[in-house]
Design a protein around this motif. Structure first.
Motif, mmCIF file in Angstrom:
data_model
loop_
_atom_site.group_PDB
_atom_site.id
_atom_site.type_symbol
_atom_site.label_atom_id
_atom_site.label_comp_id
_atom_site.label_asym_id
_atom_site.label_seq_id
_atom_site.Cartn_x
_atom_site.Cartn_y
_atom_site.Cartn_z
ATOM 1 N N ALA A 163 0.747 -1.166 0.038
ATOM 2 C CA ALA A 163 -0.113 -0.086 0.117
ATOM 3 C C ALA A 163 0.817 1.180 -0.172
ATOM 4 N N SER A 164 1.924 1.373 0.637
ATOM 5 C CA SER A 164 2.742 2.522 0.745
ATOM 6 C C SER A 164 3.530 2.856 -0.277
ATOM 7 N N GLN A 165 3.755 1.991 -1.284
ATOM 8 C CA GLN A 165 4.243 1.810 -2.381
ATOM 9 C C GLN A 165 3.501 2.269 -3.755
ATOM 10 N N LEU A 166 2.095 2.236 -3.569
ATOM 11 C CA LEU A 166 1.270 2.334 -4.664
ATOM 12 C C LEU A 166 0.865 3.722 -4.806
ATOM 13 N N GLU A 167 1.092 4.030 -6.159
ATOM 14 C CA GLU A 167 0.955 5.450 -6.558
ATOM 15 C C GLU A 167 -0.230 5.457 -7.578
ATOM 16 N N PRO A 168 -1.187 5.961 -7.520
ATOM 17 C CA PRO A 168 -2.302 6.213 -8.557
ATOM 18 C C PRO A 168 -1.508 7.112 -9.830
ATOM 19 N N GLN B 173 12.786 -5.108 -24.328
ATOM 20 C CA GLN B 173 14.126 -5.217 -24.021
ATOM 21 C C GLN B 173 14.835 -4.003 -23.477
ATOM 22 N N GLN B 174 14.017 -3.464 -22.570
ATOM 23 C CA GLN B 174 14.389 -2.235 -21.891
ATOM 24 C C GLN B 174 14.159 -2.674 -20.307
ATOM 25 N N PRO B 175 15.123 -2.284 -19.100
ATOM 26 C CA PRO B 175 14.692 -2.723 -17.818
ATOM 27 C C PRO B 175 13.364 -2.211 -17.487
ATOM 28 N N ILE B 176 12.534 -3.145 -16.664
ATOM 29 C CA ILE B 176 11.127 -2.829 -16.534
ATOM 30 C C ILE B 176 11.411 -2.183 -14.911
ATOM 31 N N ALA B 177 10.884 -0.951 -15.114
ATOM 32 C CA ALA B 177 11.170 -0.081 -13.825
ATOM 33 C C ALA B 177 9.950 -0.064 -12.816
ATOM 34 N N GLN B 178 8.761 -0.490 -13.452
ATOM 35 C CA GLN B 178 7.417 -0.233 -12.423
ATOM 36 C C GLN B 178 6.459 -1.441 -12.944
ATOM 37 N N ALA B 179 5.627 -1.636 -12.127
ATOM 38 C CA ALA B 179 4.624 -2.501 -12.322
ATOM 39 C C ALA B 179 3.264 -1.892 -12.238
ATOM 40 N N TYR B 180 2.066 -2.232 -12.937
ATOM 41 C CA TYR B 180 0.790 -1.574 -12.979
ATOM 42 C C TYR B 180 -0.284 -2.479 -12.561
ATOM 43 N N ALA C 279 -7.250 1.161 -24.168
ATOM 44 C CA ALA C 279 -8.272 1.894 -23.719
ATOM 45 C C ALA C 279 -7.798 2.561 -22.404
ATOM 46 N N SER C 280 -8.043 3.970 -22.427
ATOM 47 C CA SER C 280 -7.357 4.589 -21.369
ATOM 48 C C SER C 280 -8.291 4.324 -20.029
ATOM 49 N N GLY C 281 -7.501 4.761 -19.094
ATOM 50 C CA GLY C 281 -7.761 4.456 -17.716
ATOM 51 C C GLY C 281 -6.709 4.955 -16.453
ATOM 52 N N GLU C 282 -6.898 4.154 -15.509
ATOM 53 C CA GLU C 282 -6.073 4.632 -14.395
ATOM 54 C C GLU C 282 -5.625 3.180 -13.655
ATOM 55 N N ALA C 283 -4.422 3.228 -13.036
ATOM 56 C CA ALA C 283 -3.720 2.034 -12.517
ATOM 57 C C ALA C 283 -3.026 2.469 -11.116
ATOM 58 N N LEU C 284 -2.596 1.615 -10.443
ATOM 59 C CA LEU C 284 -1.826 1.613 -9.221
ATOM 60 C C LEU C 284 -0.401 1.477 -9.663
ATOM 61 N N ARG C 285 0.509 2.141 -9.539
ATOM 62 C CA ARG C 285 1.859 1.790 -10.031
ATOM 63 C C ARG C 285 2.886 1.708 -8.796
ATOM 64 N N ILE C 286 3.823 0.709 -9.172
ATOM 65 C CA ILE C 286 4.714 0.285 -7.915
ATOM 66 C C ILE C 286 5.975 -0.108 -8.428
ATOM 67 N N ALA C 287 7.120 0.752 -7.974
ATOM 68 C CA ALA C 287 8.486 0.276 -8.461
ATOM 69 C C ALA C 287 8.711 -1.161 -8.562
#
Length: 228
Positions: free
Chosen positions: A26-31, A44-51, A99-107
Motif C-alpha cells: 500500500a505505501s508504495q502504490l501510486e495512482p 528489451q528495456q529494464p522494467i522499472a514499474q509494475a501497474y 483503452a485509457s484509464g487508471e492504475a496503481l503503480r509500484i516500483a
C-alpha cells in the motif's frame, strides 16, 4: 499522498490479497493515469514499474517481421509487469494502453521485495501469471486454427469483459493488430459480424448487440477475464 485503501481498490488482484499482503504494497502504490497509446513497458528495456490496472485495457504486443500483433490483454483483473514476478528484468513484448484509464503503480524493486517476503502474495500473483499464460496460449491456437471472424468475436468478448460496457472503443487499426491481418480483412470480418446481428460498427466504435452469438462463434477458445 494518502495510501490506497483495500476496500476502495478496483483491481481484482489487489482486492483479493490478504490484508497483510496488501499492507506490504500500500505505501508504495501510486495512482497514475493510463493515457491512450501510452507505452508502459518497452521491449528489451529494464522494467522499472509494475501497474495494477484499475480501469482501462493494456495490450501485450509482439513485434514480428510482418508487423505488430497483439498476444494478450490485461484489465483490472491483473497487472502489467509479469516478468518481475518471474524474476526477469526485461521482456520482448510491448505493453501499450489500448483503452485509457487508471492504475496503481509500484516500483519493480518494491514489488520484488514484497514477493520475497510473502509466499501468499506470490501465490495470488502467480495465479494471474498462469491465467495470462493460458490466454496467450489460446491466442496462438486461435490465430492458427480459427477463422478471422471467430478470432474477431473472441477479441471483442475479451474487451467487453474488461471494459464492462457494450460500446467499445475499437478502431480498425487496433483490430488489425489484434488479429494480425490487414485492415481490409478487418472490414470484411466486421461486416460479417454486423450482418449476423452480433455487433453494430460505427467509426472508432463497436457495440456488442448479441453476446451469446459472439460466444457461439468464438467457441471454447474464448475464456472470461482472469479464468484459468
Amino acid at each position: 499522498m494518502a495510501q490506497p485503501q483495500q476496500s476502495a481498490v478496483r483491481n481484482r488482484l489487489l482486492a483479493a490479497l490478504a490484508p497483510e499482503d496488501f499492507s506490504r504494497l500500500a505505501s508504495q502504490l501510486e495512482p497514475v493515469p493510463l493515457p491512450l497509446h501510452a507505452v508502459l513497458i518497452a521491449p528489451q528495456q529494464p522494467i522499472a514499474q509494475a501497474y495494477f490496472v484499475e480501469e482501462g485495457i493494456v495490450s501485450l504486443v509482439a513485434d514480428t517481421c510482418e508487423g505488430r500483433i497483439e498476444v494478450g490483454l490485461t484489465g483490472r483483473e491483473g497487472f502489467i509487469g509479469v516478468p518481475i514476478a518471474l524474476g526477469a528484468q526485461t521482456t520482448p513484448q510491448t505493453a501499450i494502453v489500448q483503452a485509457s484509464g487508471e492504475a496503481l503503480r509500484i516500483a519493480a524493486g518494491a514489488l520484488e521485495d514484497a514477493l520475497d517476503a510473502s509466499a501468499s502474495l506470490r501465490r495470488v500473483l502467480g495465479r494471474y501469471v498462469q491465467s495470462l499464460l493460458v490466454q496467450v496460449g489460446q491466442t496462438v491456437y486461435a490465430n492458427a486454427d480459427l477463422t478471422v471472424e471467430a478470432r474477431l468475436a473472441r477479441w471483442i468478448l475479451m474487451i467487453h469483459d474488461r471494459l464492462e460496457q457494450d460500446e467499445l472503443p475499437l478502431t480498425h487499426e487496433v483490430l488489425s493488430k489484434m488479429l494480425g491481418v490487414r485492415r481490409p480483412t478487418v472490414t470484411t470480418a466486421t461486416h460479417l459480424l454486423e450482418g449476423a446481428s452480433m455487433i453494430r460498427a460505427r467509426r472508432g466504435r463497436i457495440t456488442v448487440v448479441d453476446r451469446e452469438k459472439l460466444e457461439d462463434l468464438a467457441g471454447a477458445i474464448y475464456g472470461p477475464a482472469g479464468a484459468v
